[in-house]
Scaffold this active site. Structure first.
Site, PDB file in Angstrom:
ATOM      1  N   ASN A   1       0.847  -1.185   0.000  1.00  0.00           N
ATOM      2  CA  ASN A   1       0.000   0.000   0.000  1.00  0.00           C
ATOM      3  C   ASN A   1       0.885   1.238   0.000  1.00  0.00           C
ATOM      4  O   ASN A   1       2.000   1.187   0.506  1.00  0.00           O
ATOM      5  CB  ASN A   1      -0.843   0.045   1.279  1.00  0.00           C
ATOM      6  CG  ASN A   1      -1.997  -0.923   1.215  1.00  0.00           C
ATOM      7  OD1 ASN A   1      -2.326  -1.447   0.158  1.00  0.00           O
ATOM      8  ND2 ASN A   1      -2.616  -1.158   2.349  1.00  0.00           N
TER       9      ASN A   1
ATOM     10  N   ASP B   1      -4.721  -5.556   2.657  1.00  0.00           N
ATOM     11  CA  ASP B   1      -5.915  -6.344   2.982  1.00  0.00           C
ATOM     12  C   ASP B   1      -5.909  -7.711   2.308  1.00  0.00           C
ATOM     13  O   ASP B   1      -6.660  -8.596   2.697  1.00  0.00           O
ATOM     14  CB  ASP B   1      -7.166  -5.591   2.500  1.00  0.00           C
ATOM     15  CG  ASP B   1      -7.510  -4.451   3.435  1.00  0.00           C
ATOM     16  OD1 ASP B   1      -7.484  -4.653   4.648  1.00  0.00           O
ATOM     17  OD2 ASP B   1      -7.796  -3.345   2.934  1.00  0.00           O
TER      18      ASP B   1
ATOM     19  N   LYS C   1      10.720 -17.188  -9.658  1.00  0.00           N
ATOM     20  CA  LYS C   1      10.290 -15.952 -10.318  1.00  0.00           C
ATOM     21  C   LYS C   1       9.326 -16.275 -11.466  1.00  0.00           C
ATOM     22  O   LYS C   1       9.628 -17.144 -12.293  1.00  0.00           O
ATOM     23  CB  LYS C   1      11.532 -15.230 -10.856  1.00  0.00           C
ATOM     24  CG  LYS C   1      11.237 -13.892 -11.444  1.00  0.00           C
ATOM     25  CD  LYS C   1      12.485 -13.239 -12.012  1.00  0.00           C
ATOM     26  CE  LYS C   1      12.099 -12.065 -12.872  1.00  0.00           C
ATOM     27  NZ  LYS C   1      13.175 -11.621 -13.736  1.00  0.00           N
TER      28      LYS C   1
ATOM     29  N   PHE D   1      -6.987   4.588  12.014  1.00  0.00           N
ATOM     30  CA  PHE D   1      -6.961   5.610  10.976  1.00  0.00           C
ATOM     31  C   PHE D   1      -7.925   5.182   9.875  1.00  0.00           C
ATOM     32  O   PHE D   1      -8.175   3.992   9.706  1.00  0.00           O
ATOM     33  CB  PHE D   1      -5.541   5.754  10.391  1.00  0.00           C
ATOM     34  CG  PHE D   1      -4.707   6.758  11.131  1.00  0.00           C
ATOM     35  CD1 PHE D   1      -4.250   6.487  12.415  1.00  0.00           C
ATOM     36  CD2 PHE D   1      -4.392   7.978  10.553  1.00  0.00           C
ATOM     37  CE1 PHE D   1      -3.492   7.415  13.106  1.00  0.00           C
ATOM     38  CE2 PHE D   1      -3.637   8.916  11.239  1.00  0.00           C
ATOM     39  CZ  PHE D   1      -3.188   8.636  12.519  1.00  0.00           C
TER      40      PHE D   1
ATOM     41  N   LYS E   1     -16.325   2.482  10.540  1.00  0.00           N
ATOM     42  CA  LYS E   1     -15.143   1.714  10.987  1.00  0.00           C
ATOM     43  C   LYS E   1     -15.020   1.725  12.507  1.00  0.00           C
ATOM     44  O   LYS E   1     -14.547   0.755  13.109  1.00  0.00           O
ATOM     45  CB  LYS E   1     -13.868   2.256  10.326  1.00  0.00           C
ATOM     46  CG  LYS E   1     -13.768   1.870   8.862  1.00  0.00           C
ATOM     47  CD  LYS E   1     -12.542   2.422   8.152  1.00  0.00           C
ATOM     48  CE  LYS E   1     -12.701   2.188   6.645  1.00  0.00           C
ATOM     49  NZ  LYS E   1     -11.683   2.859   5.844  1.00  0.00           N
TER      50      LYS E   1
ATOM     51  N   LYS F   1     -14.947  -1.945  14.128  1.00  0.00           N
ATOM     52  CA  LYS F   1     -13.683  -2.408  14.715  1.00  0.00           C
ATOM     53  C   LYS F   1     -13.592  -2.106  16.211  1.00  0.00           C
ATOM     54  O   LYS F   1     -12.541  -2.231  16.814  1.00  0.00           O
ATOM     55  CB  LYS F   1     -12.503  -1.795  13.950  1.00  0.00           C
ATOM     56  CG  LYS F   1     -12.551  -2.093  12.439  1.00  0.00           C
ATOM     57  CD  LYS F   1     -11.253  -1.776  11.713  1.00  0.00           C
ATOM     58  CE  LYS F   1     -11.436  -1.926  10.199  1.00  0.00           C
ATOM     59  NZ  LYS F   1     -10.172  -1.945   9.464  1.00  0.00           N
TER      60      LYS F   1
HETATM   61  N1  CTP Z   1      -6.313  -1.977   9.207  1.00  0.00           N
HETATM   62  C1  CTP Z   1      -5.832  -3.147   9.752  1.00  0.00           C
HETATM   63  N2  CTP Z   1      -5.783  -4.294   8.989  1.00  0.00           N
HETATM   64  C2  CTP Z   1      -6.198  -4.269   7.714  1.00  0.00           C
HETATM   65  C3  CTP Z   1      -6.692  -3.072   7.142  1.00  0.00           C
HETATM   66  C4  CTP Z   1      -6.744  -1.943   7.913  1.00  0.00           C
HETATM   67  O1  CTP Z   1      -5.451  -3.151  10.921  1.00  0.00           O
HETATM   68  N3  CTP Z   1      -6.121  -5.378   7.000  1.00  0.00           N
HETATM   69  C5  CTP Z   1      -6.417  -0.776  10.047  1.00  0.00           C
HETATM   70  C6  CTP Z   1      -5.569   0.378   9.573  1.00  0.00           C
HETATM   71  O2  CTP Z   1      -4.306   0.356  10.221  1.00  0.00           O
HETATM   72  C7  CTP Z   1      -6.399   1.573   9.975  1.00  0.00           C
HETATM   73  C8  CTP Z   1      -7.820   1.086   9.908  1.00  0.00           C
HETATM   74  O3  CTP Z   1      -7.734  -0.338   9.959  1.00  0.00           O
HETATM   75  O4  CTP Z   1      -6.147   1.971  11.309  1.00  0.00           O
HETATM   76  C9  CTP Z   1      -8.594   1.486   8.690  1.00  0.00           C
HETATM   77  O5  CTP Z   1      -7.873   1.215   7.531  1.00  0.00           O
HETATM   78  P1  CTP Z   1      -8.468   1.535   6.089  1.00  0.00           P
HETATM   79  O6  CTP Z   1      -7.485   1.050   5.061  1.00  0.00           O
HETATM   80  O7  CTP Z   1      -8.946   2.943   6.024  1.00  0.00           O
HETATM   81  O8  CTP Z   1      -9.787   0.679   6.091  1.00  0.00           O
HETATM   82  P2  CTP Z   1     -10.154  -0.791   5.818  1.00  0.00           P
HETATM   83  O9  CTP Z   1     -10.615  -1.368   7.100  1.00  0.00           O
HETATM   84  O10 CTP Z   1      -9.097  -1.543   5.077  1.00  0.00           O
HETATM   85  O11 CTP Z   1     -11.446  -0.584   4.898  1.00  0.00           O
HETATM   86  P3  CTP Z   1     -11.543  -0.104   3.365  1.00  0.00           P
HETATM   87  O12 CTP Z   1     -10.225  -0.399   2.717  1.00  0.00           O
HETATM   88  O13 CTP Z   1     -12.647  -0.923   2.858  1.00  0.00           O
HETATM   89  O14 CTP Z   1     -11.874   1.366   3.407  1.00  0.00           O
END
Ligand code: CTP
Length: 399
Positions: A212, A281, A291, A325, A339, A343
């Site tokens: 990311n 994710d 490779k 975040f 969220k 969460k």
């Molecule tokens: N986060 C996490 N693990 C993941 C994805 C996100 O712990 N696999 C945490 C991030 O560190 C952040 C929060 O969840 O504090 C929100 O992350 P964000 O990328 O905005 O949201 P997602 O939960 O991934 O949802 P989406 O991508 O659908 O917006």
């Protein structure tokens, strides 16, 4: 308005002038606005150009140069500086300041500033040990000026002894301490703070991975802020190009799974947990040990869901204050609020990633802090270091 902390660096004429470039560069990386004043003789050792390039500000040398804007430079710089560093400081500039002489840009600005002034002397050993220089140093110390002791070793002139400019990393550390420790509230003493930062990677084959966008800056600033407020800090960091903050336990991880395990190991002992990491994710379904060779066909890869670390933390929350975040491109508040519920968070820091001058690689951020009981705090655009401070202000106020 520029909300960044400002360090004014006075470079006086000595062979160590080039080392001040490292100081400028490191301070910039710490999100500091750096202004450089060079004495006439300093410009004989290094030209203003590299200082200008590294600080991204005009370098001032001449008091009477045509002004770029209507402001009296030595007064405006004197006022703007939060800390004034003189590095290298020659016997001459130390002597001038100790005796109230203000006859060039650097000496007048030092005279006019109310900021903390720190000298990092560098000169020949005999000069440094000269009782006149030592008396000037003692006088300045009595008046509240600070000094970073020169190091010992072989000097540029071939003599051996004390007089080498202190290591630039020590100088930077002293400046950062002075900037932040001085006025920071010590309201996290005895608390354990766990922070995650940066991206995670998921490998596709030995040479490729998906990740990311994240520089990790926000999380590193949060770790530094917590440290400065007196907390024991653990920073779980994905791959970044940032220097590990001093006084913080940094645990480096690469994958989502490693980040999850490391955070869970430290979760029970933490009082505040902030997840600023940009966690991947998805991970590749079938990792290839070899490779993947290119062919004429399109390449189709399958990714499977990986851990939502923050959700797991929410499900296992006991006494911790849990902060997430939310990187959003639309309906920022609405999505962030979802969220919080999903969460089990206490706070979420939401930002709009479509804004071009904040977020990701930027030194600034513009965020909204939402609390689980409905509060919404809209912050102005400000430096990420300042955002870090506001986040702790909000968390601690709510307790
Ligand atoms: N986060 C996490 N693990 C993941 C994805 C996100 O712990 N696999 C945490 C991030 O560190 C952040 C929060 O969840 O504090 C929100 O992350 P964000 O990328 O905005 O949201 P997602 O939960 O991934 O949802 P989406 O991508 O659908 O917006």
């Amino acid at each position: 308005m520029n909300t960044k902390k400002c360090v004014c660096i006075g470079v006086s004429g000595g062979i160590a002038a080039y080392k001040a470039l490292d100081v400028v560069s490191a301070l910039r990386k710490n999100d500091i606005d750096v202004r450089v004043i060079m004495t006439e003789s300093a410009t004989k050792f290094v030209t203003p150009l590299p200082f200008q390039s590294l600080s991204q500000n005009m370098v001032t040398t001449d008091m009477f140069a045509e002004p770029k804007a209507f402001e009296i430079q030595h007064i405006s710089l004197a006022k703007r500086a939060d800390v004034f560093l003189v590095a290298p400081a020659t016997a001459n500039i130390i002597g001038k300041v100790a005796n109230g002489i203000a006859d060039d840009m650097l000496s007048t600005t030092i005279m006019a500033t109310r900021a903390k002034v720190i000298f990092a002397p560098a000169m020949n050993t005999n000069m440094y040990e000269n009782p006149i220089v030592q008396e000037n140093i003692e006088k300045l110390k009595r008046l509240g000026y600070e000094f970073i002791e020169p190091a010992s070793g072989v000097l540029a002139c071939g003599d051996e002894g004390k007089g080498k400019l202190a290591d630039p990393s020590l100088i930077v550390e002293k400046v950062m301490d002075t900037l932040y420790y001085r006025d920071v509230k010590k309201d996290l003493v005895g608390k354990s703070v766990l922070i995650s930062a940066g991206p995670t990677n998921s490998s596709i084959d030995p040479v490729r991975f998906i990740t990311n966008r994240s520089t990790g800056k926000m999380g590193y600033f949060l770790a530094e802020e917590a440290r400065d407020r007196g907390a024991n800090v653990i920073l779980v960091s994905g791959p970044t190009n940032l220097n590990p903050p001093k006084g913080v336990k940094v645990i480096n991880v690469i994958t989502n799974e490693e980040m999850k395990n490391t955070i869970l190991e430290n979760y029970d002992n933490s009082d505040i947990v902030i997840k600023s990491a940009a966690v991947a994710d998805y991970k590749i379904k079938n990792y290839s040990n070899e490779k993947i060779k290119k062919g004429d066909e399109d390449l189709v890869l399958t990714f499977v869901r990986d851990n939502d670390i923050l959700k797991i933390l929410g499900e296992n929350k006991k006494h911790q204050i849990l902060v997430g975040f939310a990187a959003e491109s639309n309906d920022v508040v609405k999505n962030a609020r979802k969220k919080i519920a999903k969460k089990n968070l206490d706070f979420i820091v939401a930002n709009d990633i479509t804004s071009s001058d904040t977020g990701f690689a930027s030194d600034d951020n513009k965020v909204i802090i939402l609390s689980k009981d409905g509060e919404e705090i809209y912050l102005e655009k400000m430096s990420k270091r300042k955002v870090a401070s506001k986040i702790f202000d909000t968390i601690l106020r709510k307790r």
